[in-house]
Design a protein around this motif. Structure first.
Motif, short mmCIF file in Angstrom:
data_model
loop_
_atom_site.label_atom_id
_atom_site.label_comp_id
_atom_site.label_asym_id
_atom_site.label_seq_id
_atom_site.Cartn_x
_atom_site.Cartn_y
_atom_site.Cartn_z
N VAL A 47 -49.57 4.68 34.48
CA VAL A 47 -49.67 5.34 35.80
C VAL A 47 -48.32 5.92 36.22
O VAL A 47 -47.29 5.29 36.01
N ALA A 91 -46.57 6.32 39.41
CA ALA A 91 -46.74 5.85 40.79
C ALA A 91 -46.02 6.78 41.77
O ALA A 91 -46.49 6.99 42.88
N GLU A 110 -48.10 -1.62 55.57
CA GLU A 110 -49.47 -1.84 56.06
C GLU A 110 -49.54 -2.98 57.10
O GLU A 110 -50.32 -3.92 56.93
N GLU A 154 -46.64 -6.20 52.32
CA GLU A 154 -48.05 -5.97 52.62
C GLU A 154 -48.86 -7.26 52.53
O GLU A 154 -49.69 -7.55 53.37
N ALA A 179 -53.55 7.31 50.62
CA ALA A 179 -54.67 6.43 50.25
C ALA A 179 -54.13 5.25 49.44
O ALA A 179 -52.97 5.26 49.00
N ASN A 180 -54.97 4.25 49.21
CA ASN A 180 -54.55 3.12 48.37
C ASN A 180 -54.14 3.65 47.00
O ASN A 180 -54.83 4.49 46.44
N GLY A 181 -53.00 3.18 46.52
CA GLY A 181 -52.53 3.62 45.21
C GLY A 181 -51.71 4.89 45.24
O GLY A 181 -51.31 5.41 44.20
N ALA A 182 -51.42 5.42 46.43
CA ALA A 182 -50.68 6.68 46.55
C ALA A 182 -49.21 6.52 46.17
O ALA A 182 -48.53 7.52 45.88
N GLY A 183 -48.70 5.29 46.20
CA GLY A 183 -47.30 5.07 45.82
C GLY A 183 -46.42 4.58 46.96
O GLY A 183 -45.20 4.50 46.81
N LYS A 184 -47.02 4.18 48.07
CA LYS A 184 -46.24 3.79 49.24
C LYS A 184 -45.41 2.51 48.99
O LYS A 184 -44.21 2.48 49.25
N SER A 185 -46.08 1.48 48.47
CA SER A 185 -45.36 0.22 48.24
C SER A 185 -44.29 0.40 47.17
O SER A 185 -43.20 -0.17 47.25
N THR A 186 -44.62 1.22 46.17
CA THR A 186 -43.64 1.48 45.10
C THR A 186 -42.39 2.13 45.69
O THR A 186 -41.26 1.73 45.36
N1 LIG Z 1 -46.04 -3.23 38.47
C1 LIG Z 1 -46.93 -2.26 38.23
N2 LIG Z 1 -47.36 -2.00 36.98
C2 LIG Z 1 -48.23 -1.00 36.71
N3 LIG Z 1 -48.75 -0.18 37.66
C3 LIG Z 1 -48.36 -0.38 38.94
C4 LIG Z 1 -47.44 -1.43 39.29
N4 LIG Z 1 -47.23 -1.37 40.65
C5 LIG Z 1 -47.99 -0.37 41.11
N5 LIG Z 1 -48.67 0.23 40.09
C6 LIG Z 1 -49.57 1.39 40.20
O1 LIG Z 1 -48.86 2.45 40.84
C7 LIG Z 1 -49.70 3.16 41.73
C8 LIG Z 1 -49.09 3.14 43.12
O2 LIG Z 1 -49.16 1.81 43.64
P1 LIG Z 1 -48.61 1.40 45.08
O3 LIG Z 1 -48.82 -0.09 45.24
O4 LIG Z 1 -47.24 1.91 45.27
O5 LIG Z 1 -49.59 2.19 46.05
P2 LIG Z 1 -49.77 2.07 47.59
O6 LIG Z 1 -49.79 3.46 48.11
O7 LIG Z 1 -48.79 1.13 48.17
O8 LIG Z 1 -51.22 1.47 47.72
P3 LIG Z 1 -51.68 0.06 48.30
O9 LIG Z 1 -51.69 0.21 49.76
O10 LIG Z 1 -53.05 -0.12 47.69
O11 LIG Z 1 -50.68 -0.96 47.80
C9 LIG Z 1 -51.06 2.49 41.65
O12 LIG Z 1 -51.85 3.22 40.75
C10 LIG Z 1 -50.76 1.12 41.11
O13 LIG Z 1 -51.86 0.62 40.38
#
Ligand SMILES: Nc1ncnc2c1ncn2[C@@H]1O[C@H](COP(=O)(O)OP(=O)(O)OP(=O)(O)O)[C@@H](O)[C@H]1O
Length: 320
Positions: free
Chosen positions: A14, A16, A157, A80, A34-41
């Motif tokens: 992925v 991210a 969140e 989160e 949306a969920n998985g958009a990359g915010k937490s990353t």
């Molecule tokens: N340690 C990891 N290893 C592999 N993929 C990861 C890892 N951390 C996050 N991802 C992937 O990176 C993408 C972004 O994840 P992230 O958690 O940043 O999204 P988000 O916007 O914070 O969503 P959420 O609110 O669901 O946490 C997702 O597809 C997730 O599955």
């Protein structure tokens, strides 16, 4: 406060974050996606907890690649997920976190009492966290992010799992973090509507890419969706369709309101300004139809930014 330049984070399967360049100034900023958009990353990279694959980022003028420790001294973080120890009280936990940030014992206790009061935890602060409601746990997480008097806080969140009243209270608290204490805030959510009310500035990410970064006022002015409902007539037995056809001919794109109450009779379109309202009024009048309603709708992020009908219907179905 925050500046990123072509910031990417790639996991084996992925991407991210995908060459994200954004500047965030003081105040309350919403990070929406949306969920998985990359915010937490993004938050983890900004705290220096996770290295970027490429690009660079600064927080408070400090490079995240080399100054993570200095950044975490000056920045509070509300994660989160539930990460609180169930067997200790809010007071014990927040004092511990204050001590970890380097405050001496007396200052740590004083700051803890002030901060827990500020987030709205009173007598219950002496009880074990395990018995708290979700709302109370969110408040403890917020308190530990604020206890060392940071210049900036990252809230991931913070309204997750809260009922509407709890959500409003949390949004009010977030606003006051800035107005009462002058602490800048970066707050994430997958709901654009709730951040519209709370934030000065909104950054939207999707699939790790920057979709938009602008002040909240600019944002809401240019992304208003109108829901229109019209009557039928003998001449136009399907009034909705007649309006849609004329609007299309005038170059205005519409989509149907499947999932909304009265589906099939609702047209949704993006209003670019006052002229869109006038156009709809004139088109409906020229066709000799009655305008049952024309109202602005709040959005879920997927509804505003996806072109796919499938995703749009899903977003509309969730009530926006
Ligand atoms: N340690 C990891 N290893 C592999 N993929 C990861 C890892 N951390 C996050 N991802 C992937 O990176 C993408 C972004 O994840 P992230 O958690 O940043 O999204 P988000 O916007 O914070 O969503 P959420 O609110 O669901 O946490 C997702 O597809 C997730 O599955």
């Amino acid at each position: 406060m925050i500046a990123t330049e072509s910031l990417s984070k790639r996991y084996p399967r992925v991407t991210a974050l995908d060459r994200l360049s954004v500047d965030v100034g003081p105040g309350v900023t919403g990070l929406v996606g949306a969920n998985g958009a990359g915010k937490s990353t993004l938050i983890k990279i900004l705290l220096g907890l996770s290295p970027a694959t490429e690009g660079r980022a600064e927080v408070l003028g400090l490079d995240v690649a080399t100054k993570g420790g200095d950044i975490r001294e000056r920045v509070g973080y509300m994660p989160e997920h539930d990460c609180l120890p169930p067997d200790v009280s809010a007071t014990e936990f927040v004092v511990h976190m204050a001590r970890m940030s380097g405050l001496p014992p007396t200052a740590a206790r004083e700051r803890t009492a002030d901060t827990l009061r500020h987030v709205g935890l009173y007598e219950e602060r002496y009880r074990p966290i395990g018995g708290y409601s979700t709302g109370m746990k969110q408040r403890v997480k917020l308190a530990q992010a604020l206890v060392h008097d940071p210049q900036l806080v990252f809230l991931d969140e913070p309204t997750n799992g809260l009922d509407p009243v709890g959500r409003d209270e949390m949004l009010g608290l977030i606003r006051r973090i800035h107005t009462d204490f002058g602490i800048s805030v970066l707050v994430t959510s997958h709901l654009l509507g709730e951040l519209e009310r709370t934030c000065d500035h909104v950054v939207v990410v999707d699939g790790g890419k920057l979709l938009r970064s602008s002040s909240t006022t600019d944002f809401t002015q240019t992304t208003t969706t109108l829901a229109i409902e019209v009557t039928d007539s003998d001449e136009h037995p399907d009034g909705t369709r007649a309006v849609r056809d004329v609007l299309h001919a005038r170059g205005v794109d519409t989509h149907d309101g499947s999932g909304l109450p009265g589906a099939g009779h609702v047209l949704l379109l993006t209003a670019s300004g006052e002229e869109t309202y006038d156009l709809v009024r004139d088109v409906v009048a020229d066709l000799g139809l009655g305008l049952v309603r024309m109202e602005q709708r709040r959005h879920q992020i997927a509804e505003v930014f996806t072109n796919s009908d499938e995703q749009r219907k899903e977003a509309v179905g969730h009530g926006g």
